[in-house]
Design an enzyme around this catalytic site. Structure first.
Site, short mmCIF file in Angstrom:
data_model
loop_
_atom_site.label_atom_id
_atom_site.label_comp_id
_atom_site.label_asym_id
_atom_site.label_seq_id
_atom_site.Cartn_x
_atom_site.Cartn_y
_atom_site.Cartn_z
N SER A 135 62.76 157.97 90.85
CA SER A 135 61.54 158.11 90.05
C SER A 135 60.87 159.44 90.37
O SER A 135 60.97 159.94 91.50
CB SER A 135 60.56 156.99 90.38
OG SER A 135 59.29 157.29 89.83
N ALA B 54 70.71 145.26 83.89
CA ALA B 54 71.13 145.70 82.55
C ALA B 54 70.52 144.86 81.43
O ALA B 54 70.86 145.03 80.27
CB ALA B 54 72.66 145.66 82.46
N TYR C 7 56.71 152.20 96.76
CA TYR C 7 57.68 152.58 95.73
C TYR C 7 58.11 154.05 95.90
O TYR C 7 59.29 154.38 95.82
CB TYR C 7 57.02 152.34 94.38
CG TYR C 7 57.86 152.60 93.15
CD1 TYR C 7 58.92 151.76 92.80
CD2 TYR C 7 57.57 153.66 92.30
CE1 TYR C 7 59.65 151.97 91.64
CE2 TYR C 7 58.28 153.88 91.14
CZ TYR C 7 59.33 153.03 90.81
OH TYR C 7 60.05 153.25 89.66
N ALA D 129 58.09 155.81 98.64
CA ALA D 129 58.92 155.93 99.84
C ALA D 129 60.34 155.46 99.56
O ALA D 129 61.33 156.10 99.95
CB ALA D 129 58.31 155.11 100.99
N GLU E 116 72.64 165.93 93.09
CA GLU E 116 71.53 166.47 92.30
C GLU E 116 70.58 165.36 91.85
O GLU E 116 71.00 164.21 91.70
CB GLU E 116 72.12 167.19 91.07
CG GLU E 116 71.16 168.07 90.31
CD GLU E 116 70.46 169.08 91.21
OE1 GLU E 116 69.27 168.86 91.47
OE2 GLU E 116 71.10 170.04 91.67
P1 NAP Z 1 62.13 146.89 83.77
O1 NAP Z 1 61.99 147.06 82.29
O2 NAP Z 1 61.09 146.18 84.53
O3 NAP Z 1 63.57 146.24 84.07
C1 NAP Z 1 63.94 145.99 85.39
C2 NAP Z 1 65.39 145.59 85.44
O4 NAP Z 1 65.72 145.39 86.82
C3 NAP Z 1 65.67 144.29 84.72
O5 NAP Z 1 66.95 144.33 84.18
C4 NAP Z 1 65.55 143.26 85.83
O6 NAP Z 1 66.35 142.09 85.61
C5 NAP Z 1 66.13 144.04 87.00
N1 NAP Z 1 65.62 143.52 88.26
C6 NAP Z 1 64.33 143.34 88.62
N2 NAP Z 1 64.27 142.79 89.86
C7 NAP Z 1 65.55 142.61 90.24
C8 NAP Z 1 66.14 142.06 91.40
N3 NAP Z 1 65.41 141.58 92.41
N4 NAP Z 1 67.49 142.01 91.48
C9 NAP Z 1 68.25 142.50 90.47
N5 NAP Z 1 67.76 143.02 89.34
C10 NAP Z 1 66.41 143.07 89.23
O7 NAP Z 1 62.22 148.30 84.49
P2 NAP Z 1 62.70 149.74 83.95
O8 NAP Z 1 61.48 150.50 83.59
O9 NAP Z 1 63.80 149.63 82.97
O10 NAP Z 1 63.22 150.35 85.32
C11 NAP Z 1 64.59 150.60 85.59
C12 NAP Z 1 64.67 151.58 86.75
O11 NAP Z 1 63.99 152.79 86.40
C13 NAP Z 1 64.01 151.07 88.04
O12 NAP Z 1 64.75 151.48 89.15
C14 NAP Z 1 62.67 151.78 88.03
O13 NAP Z 1 62.14 151.91 89.32
C15 NAP Z 1 63.06 153.10 87.41
N6 NAP Z 1 61.95 153.86 86.84
C16 NAP Z 1 61.25 153.38 85.77
C17 NAP Z 1 60.21 154.15 85.25
C18 NAP Z 1 59.38 153.72 84.07
O14 NAP Z 1 58.42 154.43 83.73
N7 NAP Z 1 59.71 152.61 83.39
C19 NAP Z 1 59.88 155.37 85.83
C20 NAP Z 1 60.62 155.80 86.92
C21 NAP Z 1 61.65 155.05 87.41
P3 NAP Z 1 65.71 140.74 84.97
O15 NAP Z 1 65.62 140.98 83.49
O16 NAP Z 1 66.68 139.69 85.32
O17 NAP Z 1 64.37 140.55 85.60
#
Ligand code: NAP
Length: 246
Positions: A140, A12, A153, A155, A235
């Site tokens: 994703s 968060a 990723y 998978a 869903e």
């Molecule tokens: P982000 O900006 O890189 O933020 C990642 C978040 O996850 C941060 O709060 C981070 O905490 C936390 N995190 C990372 N490694 C962790 C670990 N080992 N244990 C616990 N928390 C951890 O990523 P985001 O783009 O917001 O992504 C959020 C979700 O959306 C993810 O599941 C990602 O796969 C998915 N997603 C993102 C995109 C995109 O285009 N951005 C697209 C599809 C899906 P810290 O601040 O402490 O590092």
């Protein structure tokens, strides 16, 4: 206050997770937010404490079993039993399969898939007892479309969708819904690290011609948590500007 009003959001501290925490707070829920380190915990506090919605900011590395165990203990010590769980934390370690290291595969699986299992299993019991719960897993678009360089990723994220559908069927009669949200190409730290070629390649595949915002993902999560989504379960909702039409 009813426990129904507490939402746990993993990751968060920034990006999509922070936007989700803010959207759920605006919807009247109290928030337990996690981050891996002190800087992230500070960010959660700064963003959410002023609204009065922050119940706790807790340290959690979802890839570390000891950290998970300590986190569950901290929840219990604070008598926090969230009935809304948003499995958002996630990481990428992109590489072509021929070059992929064990560590790149394992970290991505641990953060994006194993953690969803561990957190959901632990938080499900109070939901079953309360006969109410909302679980939203952030997957994703690539979990459905695939993407060269992201076999690990994709998978893991496809696994999240299978998990979501299966659990939804297990607990549908307990007042608990389980859904997934599949973002496309969203402007966060995760995509800011891509090079210009990767970014323009992704943008060229988006009919809307722009990246999405974290707030646009959060709005869909907030809907799935709301009473208006009580009859939606199992869903996967795609939020991707038309990038992939499932
Ligand atoms: P982000 O900006 O890189 O933020 C990642 C978040 O996850 C941060 O709060 C981070 O905490 C936390 N995190 C990372 N490694 C962790 C670990 N080992 N244990 C616990 N928390 C951890 O990523 P985001 O783009 O917001 O992504 C959020 C979700 O959306 C993810 O599941 C990602 O796969 C998915 N997603 C993102 C995109 C995109 O285009 N951005 C697209 C599809 C899906 P810290 O601040 O402490 O590092």
């Amino acid at each position: 206050m009813s426990e129904k009003n507490i939402a746990l959001v993993t990751g968060a501290s920034r990006g999509i997770g922070l936007a989700i925490a803010q959207a759920l707070a605006a919807q009247g829920l109290d928030i337990v937010g996690t981050a891996t380190g002190d800087a992230g915990l500070d960010a959660i506090e700064q963003a959410l404490a002023p609204s009065g919605a922050l119940r706790a900011a807790l340290k959690l590395d979802v890839t570390d079993k000891a950290s998970l165990a300590a986190f569950f203990e901290a929840l219990e010590a604070a008598s926090l039993a969230p009935l809304v769980l948003i499995n958002n934390a996630g990481v990428t370690r992109d590489n072509l399969l021929l070059r992929m290291k064990d560590e790149e595969w394992e970290t991505v699986m641990a953060a994006n898939l194993d953690a969803v299992f561990a957190l959901t299993r632990r938080l499900l019991r109070p939901m079953v007892k309360a006969r109410y719960g909302r679980i939203v897993n952030v997957t994703s678009v690539v979990g459905v479309s695939g993407n060269a360089g992201q076999s690990n990723y994709a998978a893991a994220k496809a696994g999240v969708i299978g998990f979501t559908k299966s659990l939804a069927q297990e607990i549908a009669n307990r007042g608990i819904t389980v859904n997934a949200v599949a973002p496309g190409f969203i402007d966060t730290d995760m995509t800011r690290k891509l090079n210009d070629d990767q970014k323009s390649g992704a943008l060229a595949r988006i009919p809307m011609g722009r990246m999405g915002t974290a707030e646009e993902i959060a709005a869909t999560v907030a809907f799935l948590v709301s009473d208006g989504a009580a009859y939606i379960t199992g869903e996967t909702i795609h939020v991707n500007g038309g990038m992939y039409m499932a």
